[in-house]
Design an enzyme around this catalytic site. Structure first.
Site, PDB file in Angstrom:
ATOM      1  N   LYS A 217       7.792  61.696  14.956  1.00 22.08           N
ATOM      2  CA  LYS A 217       7.053  60.849  14.007  1.00 22.08           C
ATOM      3  C   LYS A 217       7.995  59.912  13.243  1.00 22.08           C
ATOM      4  O   LYS A 217       7.731  58.709  13.101  1.00 22.08           O
ATOM      5  CB  LYS A 217       6.272  61.741  13.031  1.00 22.08           C
ATOM      6  CG  LYS A 217       5.625  61.014  11.872  1.00 22.08           C
ATOM      7  CD  LYS A 217       4.637  59.962  12.355  1.00 22.08           C
ATOM      8  CE  LYS A 217       4.347  58.930  11.284  1.00 22.08           C
ATOM      9  NZ  LYS A 217       3.227  59.200  10.474  1.00 22.08           N
ATOM     10  N   CYS A 271       4.746  54.397   4.617  1.00 24.27           N
ATOM     11  CA  CYS A 271       5.241  55.066   5.834  1.00 24.27           C
ATOM     12  C   CYS A 271       6.524  54.416   6.327  1.00 24.27           C
ATOM     13  O   CYS A 271       7.598  55.003   6.261  1.00 24.27           O
ATOM     14  CB  CYS A 271       4.180  54.984   6.934  1.00 24.27           C
ATOM     15  SG  CYS A 271       2.565  55.531   6.389  1.00 24.27           S
TER      16      CYS A 271
HETATM   17  N1  SAJ Z   1       5.096  44.327   9.359  1.00 25.07           N
HETATM   18  C1  SAJ Z   1       5.830  43.166   9.555  1.00 25.07           C
HETATM   19  N2  SAJ Z   1       5.902  42.654  10.809  1.00 25.07           N
HETATM   20  C2  SAJ Z   1       5.268  43.228  11.866  1.00 25.07           C
HETATM   21  C3  SAJ Z   1       4.529  44.406  11.671  1.00 25.07           C
HETATM   22  C4  SAJ Z   1       4.461  44.939  10.401  1.00 25.07           C
HETATM   23  O1  SAJ Z   1       6.402  42.606   8.616  1.00 25.07           O
HETATM   24  O2  SAJ Z   1       5.365  42.675  12.965  1.00 25.07           O
HETATM   25  C5  SAJ Z   1       5.018  44.917   8.010  1.00 25.07           C
HETATM   26  C6  SAJ Z   1       3.602  44.977   7.467  1.00 25.07           C
HETATM   27  O3  SAJ Z   1       3.222  43.753   6.899  1.00 25.07           O
HETATM   28  C7  SAJ Z   1       3.733  46.084   6.447  1.00 25.07           C
HETATM   29  C8  SAJ Z   1       4.736  47.026   7.107  1.00 25.07           C
HETATM   30  O4  SAJ Z   1       5.406  46.262   8.086  1.00 25.07           O
HETATM   31  O5  SAJ Z   1       4.264  45.595   5.237  1.00 25.07           O
HETATM   32  C9  SAJ Z   1       4.126  48.256   7.722  1.00 25.07           C
HETATM   33  O6  SAJ Z   1       2.938  47.920   8.420  1.00 25.07           O
HETATM   34  P1  SAJ Z   1       2.581  48.485   9.868  1.00 25.07           P
HETATM   35  O7  SAJ Z   1       1.293  47.903  10.288  1.00 25.07           O
HETATM   36  O8  SAJ Z   1       3.721  48.286  10.784  1.00 25.07           O
HETATM   37  O9  SAJ Z   1       2.525  50.056   9.670  1.00 25.07           O
HETATM   38  P2  SAJ Z   1       1.756  51.064   8.660  1.00 25.07           P
HETATM   39  O10 SAJ Z   1       2.736  51.455   7.612  1.00 25.07           O
HETATM   40  O11 SAJ Z   1       0.458  50.543   8.226  1.00 25.07           O
HETATM   41  O12 SAJ Z   1       1.490  52.271   9.683  1.00 25.07           O
HETATM   42  C10 SAJ Z   1       2.585  52.861  10.377  1.00 25.07           C
HETATM   43  C11 SAJ Z   1       2.217  53.002  11.868  1.00 25.07           C
HETATM   44  N3  SAJ Z   1       3.404  53.348  12.641  1.00 25.07           N
HETATM   45  C12 SAJ Z   1       3.737  52.669  13.750  1.00 25.07           C
HETATM   46  O13 SAJ Z   1       3.122  51.714  14.176  1.00 25.07           O
HETATM   47  C13 SAJ Z   1       4.937  53.164  14.494  1.00 25.07           C
HETATM   48  C14 SAJ Z   1       1.133  54.066  12.031  1.00 25.07           C
HETATM   49  O14 SAJ Z   1       0.877  54.304  13.404  1.00 25.07           O
HETATM   50  C15 SAJ Z   1       1.576  55.369  11.340  1.00 25.07           C
HETATM   51  O15 SAJ Z   1       0.586  56.388  11.471  1.00 25.07           O
HETATM   52  C16 SAJ Z   1       1.786  55.070   9.877  1.00 25.07           C
HETATM   53  O16 SAJ Z   1       2.865  54.118   9.771  1.00 25.07           O
HETATM   54  C17 SAJ Z   1       2.142  56.365   9.176  1.00 25.07           C
HETATM   55  O17 SAJ Z   1       1.237  56.965   8.571  1.00 25.07           O
HETATM   56  O18 SAJ Z   1       3.276  56.806   9.295  1.00 25.07           O
END
Ligand code: SAJ
Length: 416
Positions: A217, A271
């Site tokens: 994870k 996360c």
């Molecule tokens: N972000 C970027 N660029 C991107 C993708 C995301 O700047 O290309 C930023 C988002 O704007 C945000 C942050 O990253 O600020 C996190 O967003 P996210 O959509 O990547 O992830 P979370 O935190 O909403 O959810 C993640 C997910 N993990 C992965 O995709 C590996 C989700 O599957 C997990 O269950 C979750 O963390 C968790 O609970 O750990």
């Protein structure tokens, strides 16, 4: 499947937040009797009235229907159950040291009601070794029962780690469709946990041990953080080299084996911005790339603030409109939001007049006292500088014509 494995009829979900509540409601919708346990009386009352305290598509419908049928019930007091699932926060303390106090207090709640044959599952994202700690905390309080660390397969209580991996905004869908890692402290706990998850998971349930499940994870989120850090570093390089980073990444991603994520004003949420630190904490000398990725992403909001301040010097009393405060698109969650941090710092700096557009919330946090929420149209009508922080769908409808007289700082590539 043996009757013993199918014997889980009553489940207690400890923690009714962004993960616990949807999981509890989903299990209840599959006919299990689910008791949701939370320390917050308001949360408990809200759920028992058939309402929800978080924004997640379709969650209100599932909660209302399962509360109505009686399959889901919330309480502040722990009750007996066949299986206990723990979905409480795992934040970090100062210096990014993991804080396990919520898991420890969940253990204190569960221990008194444990009975021979029960299963305890840790769902919270946790540093490697936490499941073993949870088992040890339970054993400490219940010397009359045996646990896997000492009794193995024959233990009275089985313990496993089955990390949640769902994406906010798609939680109900992903709880069903995602593969689930089943990290047991021994085979029996894997079999029992698999039998439970199979009742609502359509993806594969993949067996492993608890430590590997914990690290898997953390690895997923550290991988995403590292990839975003690469994109954020590229965005800084591109500003210096006068290149459009969005075009650059789109071009590079045409390569069949390149898949760079998108830059932004920083990485937020509870996360991705937190979990990689659990890896760093477990081996600071070895986790050099994981740490650097965190540092790159944490530095991005400061680069944004500096750029806004620099543009603002062109005006006597600049009107700055910030579009978005949530930690990512189309959600209401402000936790660890880089956009909110940027807004807060700009307010503190006291440059010009600041307005915020955030269609997913009713009001800004109290500490931003004096800062009002504005509509898209009002903000556009008055702003000199438009700062794009979150790519919410309604913002994407803003046209180039509406922005033509403004200084535009678009950190999400939504107005290109
Ligand atoms: N972000 C970027 N660029 C991107 C993708 C995301 O700047 O290309 C930023 C988002 O704007 C945000 C942050 O990253 O600020 C996190 O967003 P996210 O959509 O990547 O992830 P979370 O935190 O909403 O959810 C993640 C997910 N993990 C992965 O995709 C590996 C989700 O599957 C997990 O269950 C979750 O963390 C968790 O609970 O750990």
């Amino acid at each position: 499947m043996s009757t013993e494995l199918n014997s889980i009829k009553r489940v207690a979900m400890v923690g009714l937040g962004y993960i616990g509540l949807p999981t509890a409601a989903l299990m209840a919708s599959r006919g299990l009797e689910v008791i949701g346990v939370d320390v917050n009386q308001i949360t408990v009352d809200t759920i028992n009235a058939g309402n929800v305290h978080i924004v997640e598509p379709d969650l209100d419908i599932v909660v209302r229907s399962t509360v109505t049928t009686g399959n889901l019930r919330a309480t502040t007091v722990m009750e007996k159950a066949d299986a206990f699932l723990v979905a409480v926060p795992t934040p970090f303390k100062e210096n990014h040291v993991p804080d396990l106090k919520y898991i420890e207090s969940a253990a204190r709640m569960i221990a008194p009601v444990l009975e021979k044959g029960n299963l305890v599952i840790l769902e919270s994202t946790s540093p490697v070794g936490t499941t073993e700690k949870l088992a040890a905390w339970l054993a400490e309080q219940r010397p009359d029962l045996s646990f896997p660390q000492s009794a193995g397969e024959n233990a009275d209580i089985q313990v496993a780690h089955c990390p949640e991996r769902v994406l906010p905004g798609y939680v109900l869908q992903e709880l069903v469709s995602n593969d689930r890692i089943i990290g047991g402290m021994g085979k029996k706990s894997i079999d029992k946990a698999t039998a439970l998850y199979k009742q609502f998971v359509k993806g594969d349930c993949i067996p492993t041990n608890a430590r590997t499940a914990e690290m898997a994870k953390l690895t997923e989120n550290a991988f995403r953080d590292t990839n975003i850090a690469f994109a954020n570093e590229l965005s800084l390089l591109c500003t210096k080299l006068d290149i459009d980073v969005w075009e650059l990444i789109a071009l590079a991603n045409r390569h069949p084996r390149v898949n760079i994520l998108q830059p932004g004003p920083g990485v937020g949420g509870h996360c991705i911005a937190v979990d990689p630190w659990f890896i760093v904490d477990s081996a600071p000398d070895l986790a050099r790339m994981v740490r650097t990725a965190r540092e790159v992403n944490d530095s991005k909001p400061h680069a944004v603030i500096n750029e806004v301040k620099e543009k603002a010097t062109k005006f006597k009393k600049p009107k700055i409109a910030c579009f978005g405060a949530a930690f990512k698109a189309n959600i209401d969650d402000l936790r660890e939001s880089p956009a909110l941090f940027i807004i807060t710092e700009l307010k503190k700096a006291g440059i010009g007049e600041l307005v915020v557009v955030e269609p997913n919330i009713e009001s800004l946090p109290d500490y931003l006292d004096g800062l009002a929420l504005s509509s898209v149209d009002d903000a556009l009508a008055s702003a000199d500088i438009v700062v794009g922080l979150v790519d919410h769908d309604p913002f994407k409808l803003i046209t180039a014509k509406e922005l033509s007289t403004k200084i535009v700082l678009d950190y999400r590539g939504m107005w290109r």
